[in-house]
Scaffold this active site. Sequence first.
Site, PDB file in Angstrom:
ATOM      1  CD  GLN A   5     -13.080   8.495  25.582  1.00  7.96           C
ATOM      2  OE1 GLN A   5     -13.530   7.356  25.634  1.00  7.96           O
ATOM      3  NE2 GLN A   5     -12.740   9.060  24.439  1.00  7.96           N
ATOM      4  CE  LYS A  10     -15.086   4.418  23.646  1.00  6.27           C
ATOM      5  NZ  LYS A  10     -13.926   5.222  24.075  1.00  6.27           N
ATOM      6  CG  ASP A  60      -8.309   1.943  24.090  1.00  8.80           C
ATOM      7  OD1 ASP A  60      -9.132   1.572  23.230  1.00  8.80           O
ATOM      8  OD2 ASP A  60      -8.487   2.934  24.805  1.00  8.80           O
TER       9      ASP A  60
END
Length: 278
Positions: free
Chosen positions: A93, A49, A116
């Site tokens: 995460q 990422k 997200d």
Amino acid sequence: MVTILDGKKLKEKISEDLKRKLDKFPIKPTLVVILVGENPASKIYVNNKKKTAEKLGINSQVINYPSNVTEEELLNKIDELNNDKTVTAILVQLPLPEHISKENIMNAICPRKDVDGFTPYNFGKLFSGETPTVYPCTPKGILLLLDEYKIELEGRHAVIVGRSNIVGRPLSQMLLDRNATVTVCHSKTKNLTEITKTADILISAVGKNIIEGKMLKSDCVVVDVGIFKDANGKTRGDVDFESVSQIASYLSPVPGGIGPMTITSLMLNTVELFEKFS
């Protein structure tokens, strides 16, 4: 002859467009990723990422905590990032250590920085038929890939295998919003093959090699979201590629299918948040 749904190729196409767009921004978006512990898979995901963001021109910061970090410490950091005007997007995460409540952490992220799309606010918007701040990355990537290959969703029967909050649940609503007829299967579903044989579009997101060609009807579109290492250390997906490729009209590979699209969607979401709220 099966057509491969090439997520890697589409990622490159979208990335080129995104980079050109970002090159014109006088101030760049900033993505902050919080990583807890030393999970090898998580470290690889976070590194990918960060590399992708920096290549596009998005500022990227990784905050790495030891696995014994307290929930309070994480919540304090998220509060600090929520109030930092230079931070565009926040990603925690997963998975988190057992002593930390995933729900509490997700709830703490400001919906306007929820890259997200997992906060209750954004989930609630999605499931009430409204437009969330951003759509969850993997489902968004799946739809981008299907759209690229001009696969019609309206009126078609989409069967999703897997009901996680990351893929199955949000994807079911996003497909409903596109006027597909949706069936969600899971570990307690009986007669799975009877259901999968009715699918015009099958999406499997389980993390086990469970979908075989004999479970599908001819010309079904198959999207493989699962990814894991088999006993020999080989990267596999939910789908038995060899048998399914003899039946399906379209098939996403593992790797190179949905994985690249998930990261691409994360970058698109970061830029979207920047344009909406900066």
